[in-house]
Write a protein that holds these residues in place. Structure first.
Motif, PDB file in Angstrom:
ATOM      1  N   ALA A  53       0.554  -1.299  -0.083  1.00  0.00           N
ATOM      2  CA  ALA A  53       0.423   0.131  -0.110  1.00  0.00           C
ATOM      3  C   ALA A  53       1.024   1.459   0.307  1.00  0.00           C
ATOM      4  O   ALA A  53       0.768   2.706  -0.447  1.00  0.00           O
ATOM      5  CB  ALA A  53      -0.752   0.294   1.337  1.00  0.00           C
ATOM      6  N   LEU A 132      -3.184   5.436   2.197  1.00  0.00           N
ATOM      7  CA  LEU A 132      -3.103   4.758   1.783  1.00  0.00           C
ATOM      8  C   LEU A 132      -3.854   4.052   2.208  1.00  0.00           C
ATOM      9  O   LEU A 132      -3.976   2.270   2.460  1.00  0.00           O
ATOM     10  CB  LEU A 132      -2.514   4.042   0.418  1.00  0.00           C
ATOM     11  CG  LEU A 132      -1.812   5.309  -0.471  1.00  0.00           C
ATOM     12  CD1 LEU A 132      -0.352   5.585  -0.502  1.00  0.00           C
ATOM     13  CD2 LEU A 132      -2.983   5.412  -1.414  1.00  0.00           C
ATOM     14  N   HIS A 136      -6.228   0.145   2.543  1.00  0.00           N
ATOM     15  CA  HIS A 136      -5.704  -0.851   2.549  1.00  0.00           C
ATOM     16  C   HIS A 136      -6.795  -1.613   4.640  1.00  0.00           C
ATOM     17  O   HIS A 136      -6.872  -2.994   3.776  1.00  0.00           O
ATOM     18  CB  HIS A 136      -4.446  -0.828   3.326  1.00  0.00           C
ATOM     19  CG  HIS A 136      -3.679  -1.587   4.169  1.00  0.00           C
ATOM     20  ND1 HIS A 136      -4.494  -3.351   3.606  1.00  0.00           N
ATOM     21  CD2 HIS A 136      -3.028  -2.084   5.482  1.00  0.00           C
ATOM     22  CE1 HIS A 136      -3.646  -4.519   5.100  1.00  0.00           C
ATOM     23  NE2 HIS A 136      -2.882  -3.013   5.427  1.00  0.00           N
TER      24      HIS A 136
END
Length: 166
Positions: A53, A132, A136
């Motif tokens: 990620a 991010l 995730h």
């Protein structure tokens, strides 16, 4: 001697014997993939998924954790180390000071005495990485309610507490 009666005959109280017997039943339901297996496996999966990620941001999972800690005002290396004590052993390091130094070299933090503070660049890097990581997390926590997540976290914390006091 077997079961609760055997434990009582060994000197355990009725309450302790009942707890031991219940614990043994819980553990015997799954003999190959107990909690330790899942904890280690999840740790490995989290490291790998976070690495993927954040690969475009040049951040590892641990760097992300340190950056996030600084963003929520865990603002000394000593406090960062204390917050991530179990990871220090896993990472075979004594301190996350080198990560803070790297962030200072990137222009993401300033260090004034013992105090570490995010710069504007560091705040922007954190915001981008956090988006991010949240994406995730949404994937990894799919199908798990907030109450289930909090309950699981609470159970793990209580198990750790039980073991710390032994």
């Amino acid at each position: 001697m077997d079961g609760r009666l055997g434990l009582i005959q060994q000197g355990f109280s009725i309450k302790a014997a009942s707890l031991i017997e219940a614990g043994n039943r819980m553990l015997q339901k799954n003999t190959t993939k107990r909690i330790g297996y899942w904890l280690l496996y999840l740790h490995q999966l989290f490291d790998e998924a976070t690495r993927r990620a954040l690969s475009g941001e040049n951040l590892s999972r641990r760097q992300w954790q340190v950056l996030h800690a600084i963003s929520i005002k865990v603002d000394t290396v000593a406090d960062i180390d204390a917050a991530f004590t179990p990871f220090l052993a896993v990472d075979r390091t004594e301190s996350y000071g080198p990560i803070v130094t790297e962030f200072a070299e990137r222009g993401w933090v300033t260090v004034d005495g013992d105090t570490v503070t995010l710069t504007e660049e560091g705040d922007a890097a954190h915001a981008k990485a956090e988006a991010l990581v949240n994406s995730h997390a949404a994937t990894s926590l799919a199908g798990i309610s907030e109450s289930e997540f909090l309950a699981a976290n609470d159970v793990l914390a209580r198990i750790a507490h039980n073991l710390e006091n032994k």
